[in-house]
Design a protein around this motif. Structure first.
Motif, short mmCIF file in Angstrom:
data_model
loop_
_atom_site.label_atom_id
_atom_site.label_comp_id
_atom_site.label_asym_id
_atom_site.label_seq_id
_atom_site.Cartn_x
_atom_site.Cartn_y
_atom_site.Cartn_z
N ASP A 254 -5.56 -9.33 -11.96
CA ASP A 254 -6.52 -9.41 -10.87
C ASP A 254 -7.79 -8.63 -11.19
OD1 ASP A 254 -5.69 -6.80 -10.67
OD2 ASP A 254 -4.55 -7.09 -8.83
N GLY A 255 -7.98 -8.21 -12.43
CA GLY A 255 -9.19 -7.52 -12.81
C GLY A 255 -9.17 -6.03 -12.57
N LEU A 256 -8.15 -5.50 -11.90
CA LEU A 256 -8.06 -4.08 -11.62
C LEU A 256 -7.13 -3.41 -12.61
CD1 LEU A 256 -7.77 -4.24 -7.72
CD2 LEU A 256 -9.82 -3.81 -9.07
N ARG A 257 -7.25 -2.10 -12.71
CA ARG A 257 -6.42 -1.34 -13.63
C ARG A 257 -5.92 -0.07 -12.96
NH1 ARG A 257 -6.94 -5.43 -15.85
NH2 ARG A 257 -7.44 -5.91 -18.03
N GLY A 258 -4.84 0.45 -13.46
CA GLY A 258 -4.35 1.76 -13.08
C GLY A 258 -4.17 1.95 -11.59
N PHE A 259 -4.72 3.08 -11.04
CA PHE A 259 -4.51 3.44 -9.65
C PHE A 259 -5.16 2.45 -8.70
CE2 PHE A 259 -3.84 7.67 -11.60
CZ PHE A 259 -2.57 7.90 -11.11
N GLU A 260 -6.29 1.85 -9.11
CA GLU A 260 -6.92 0.86 -8.25
C GLU A 260 -5.99 -0.33 -7.99
OE1 GLU A 260 -10.68 -0.48 -9.64
OE2 GLU A 260 -11.78 1.00 -8.44
N LYS A 261 -5.30 -0.74 -9.04
CA LYS A 261 -4.37 -1.86 -8.91
C LYS A 261 -3.22 -1.50 -7.98
CE LYS A 261 -2.09 -5.26 -11.87
NZ LYS A 261 -1.86 -5.68 -13.25
N ALA A 262 -2.70 -0.28 -8.12
CA ALA A 262 -1.61 0.17 -7.25
C ALA A 262 -2.10 0.33 -5.82
CB ALA A 262 -1.06 1.50 -7.78
N GLU A 263 -3.33 0.84 -5.66
CA GLU A 263 -3.89 1.03 -4.32
C GLU A 263 -4.07 -0.32 -3.62
OE1 GLU A 263 -7.64 3.28 -2.13
OE2 GLU A 263 -7.77 2.78 -4.26
N ARG A 264 -4.57 -1.30 -4.35
CA ARG A 264 -4.76 -2.63 -3.77
C ARG A 264 -3.43 -3.23 -3.31
NH1 ARG A 264 -5.46 -8.19 -4.84
NH2 ARG A 264 -7.42 -9.00 -3.99
N ALA A 265 -2.41 -3.06 -4.15
CA ALA A 265 -1.09 -3.57 -3.78
C ALA A 265 -0.58 -2.89 -2.51
CB ALA A 265 -0.12 -3.37 -4.93
N ALA A 266 -0.78 -1.57 -2.41
CA ALA A 266 -0.32 -0.83 -1.24
C ALA A 266 -1.04 -1.27 0.02
CB ALA A 266 -0.50 0.67 -1.46
N VAL A 267 -2.36 -1.49 -0.07
CA VAL A 267 -3.13 -1.92 1.09
C VAL A 267 -2.71 -3.32 1.53
CG1 VAL A 267 -5.45 -2.54 1.88
CG2 VAL A 267 -5.10 -0.44 0.57
N ILE A 268 -2.53 -4.23 0.57
CA ILE A 268 -2.12 -5.59 0.91
C ILE A 268 -0.75 -5.58 1.58
CG2 ILE A 268 -1.39 -7.79 -0.09
CD1 ILE A 268 -3.69 -7.54 -2.06
N CYS A 269 0.17 -4.77 1.06
CA CYS A 269 1.50 -4.68 1.66
C CYS A 269 1.40 -4.17 3.10
CB CYS A 269 2.39 -3.75 0.84
SG CYS A 269 2.98 -4.47 -0.70
N ALA A 270 0.57 -3.15 3.34
CA ALA A 270 0.42 -2.59 4.68
C ALA A 270 -0.17 -3.62 5.64
CB ALA A 270 -0.45 -1.34 4.63
N LEU A 271 -1.18 -4.35 5.20
CA LEU A 271 -1.79 -5.38 6.03
C LEU A 271 -0.81 -6.51 6.32
CD1 LEU A 271 -5.31 -5.52 4.34
CD2 LEU A 271 -4.87 -4.88 6.72
N THR A 272 -0.03 -6.86 5.32
CA THR A 272 0.96 -7.94 5.51
C THR A 272 2.01 -7.53 6.53
OG1 THR A 272 0.62 -8.67 3.23
CG2 THR A 272 2.62 -9.43 4.34
N ARG A 273 2.51 -6.30 6.42
CA ARG A 273 3.51 -5.81 7.37
C ARG A 273 2.95 -5.74 8.79
NH1 ARG A 273 4.72 -1.84 3.05
NH2 ARG A 273 6.62 -2.55 1.99
N ALA A 274 1.63 -5.47 8.89
CA ALA A 274 1.00 -5.36 10.21
C ALA A 274 0.48 -6.70 10.71
CB ALA A 274 -0.15 -4.35 10.14
N GLY A 275 0.79 -7.77 10.00
CA GLY A 275 0.35 -9.09 10.41
C GLY A 275 -1.15 -9.25 10.38
N GLY A 276 -1.84 -8.50 9.51
CA GLY A 276 -3.29 -8.59 9.40
C GLY A 276 -4.04 -7.67 10.35
#
Length: 293
Positions: free
Chosen positions: A236-258
């Motif tokens: 996805d073009g990201l590396r390291g902590f940015e990639k992990a941070e993006r995954a964490a944010v997406i997971c949180a948004l998904t669990r919260a239904g957006g």
């Protein structure tokens, strides 16, 4: 004849381990036997009416479990096809069970393909079964002593035997990694179970024999842990902590239904902070944007 000192014309008594030793072997393979039992029942339901027996053997070629009809039970007992019998190549020469284990491959030993003359009335169809560590844990065998069994019919049975062996392998692998995400990976070898066990950190911690071959992992034993994204080639073009941070944010948004406010609370940050991070990471608010991210 050279390696094991066997005489093809010998009528010697067949080798069988004693009941105590058989019980020990069965106890050592208890989970494997429990997982395999319903698959043996299903396979026998398909082939049993054709005068076939279904056997499950350990890596040394000793029969641990068997399915056969009551009408055929005594016939198969005379042939030595019952629990505790040793069907290794060292005991019986070329035969379905022993040769399958010796060569680590599926095969058909039809009638006079057998080494010992006393076994040439049988047709044996076998497939190896691999454990979660990719080592052979046993062999699945369908045997018939019918004189009218054809090689074409043997090939039909072989397809069922191979499929059942892979089902047992799949169920054994899943049982070895409880709570893990099991991923079915694409591979060229359609006859192998190609599965990966992925933990909660998205790290691959287990792989079947087929997956190890497909992805260049250790042939047997524990594998070196590897990020799942490295195997599947997701970028996805990201590396390291940015990639992990993006995954964490997406997971949180998904669990919260957006719901951004709810996601921010779940992450322990302010709503404005989460919006800034979403913008920096290229994450949109809408469900469509989120799914594309």
């Amino acid at each position: 004849m050279t390696l094991h000192g066997l005489d093809p014309a010998a009528e010697a008594t067949r080798d069988r381990i004693d009941d105590a030793a058989l019980s020990q072997r069965r106890e050592a393979q208890e989970q494997f036997l429990q997982i395999a039992a319903p698959k043996l029942d299903q396979l026998f339901a398909l082939v049993g009416q054709s005068g076939c027996a279904v056997l499950l053997c350990d890596p040394e070629g000793v029969v641990l479990d068997r399915r056969c009809s009551e009408a055929d039970r005594e016939v198969f007992r005379r042939w030595g096809l019952f629990e505790g019998m040793d069907w290794s190549e060292s005991a019986e020469g070329t035969n379905g069970i022993g040769t399958c284990l010796a060569e680590s491959r599926s095969l058909i030993i039809h009638r006079d393909d057998h080494f010992l003359a006393r076994n040439i009335g049988m047709s044996c169809i076998d497939a190896p079964i691999y454990g979660p560590d990719a080592r052979i844990v046993g062999a699945l065998d369908v045997s018939s002593a019918r004189a009218d069994q054809t090689e074409a019919f043997n090939r039909l049975i072989a397809a069922m035997v191979g499929q059942t062996a892979r089902q047992i392998e799949t169920d054994s692998f899943c049982a070895a990694y409880p709570g893990m995400r099991i991923v079915h990976a694409d591979a060229d070898d359609t006859d192998a179970a190609t599965l990966l066990a992925v933990d909660h950190d998205d790290i691959v911690v287990g792989a079947t024999r087929g997956a190890r071959k497909a992805f260049g992992m250790a042939a047997t034993g524990p594998i070196a842990p590897v990020p799942a994204s490295d195997i599947f080639g997701r970028e996805d073009g990201l590396r390291g902590f940015e990639k992990a941070e993006r995954a964490a944010v997406i997971c949180a948004l998904t669990r919260a239904g957006g719901n951004v406010s709810q996601a921010a609370r779940n992450l322990g940050v302010g709503r404005a902070t989460l919006y800034r991070r979403m913008k920096r990471l290229g994450i949109g608010e809408s469900g469509a944007n989120l799914s594309r991210g």
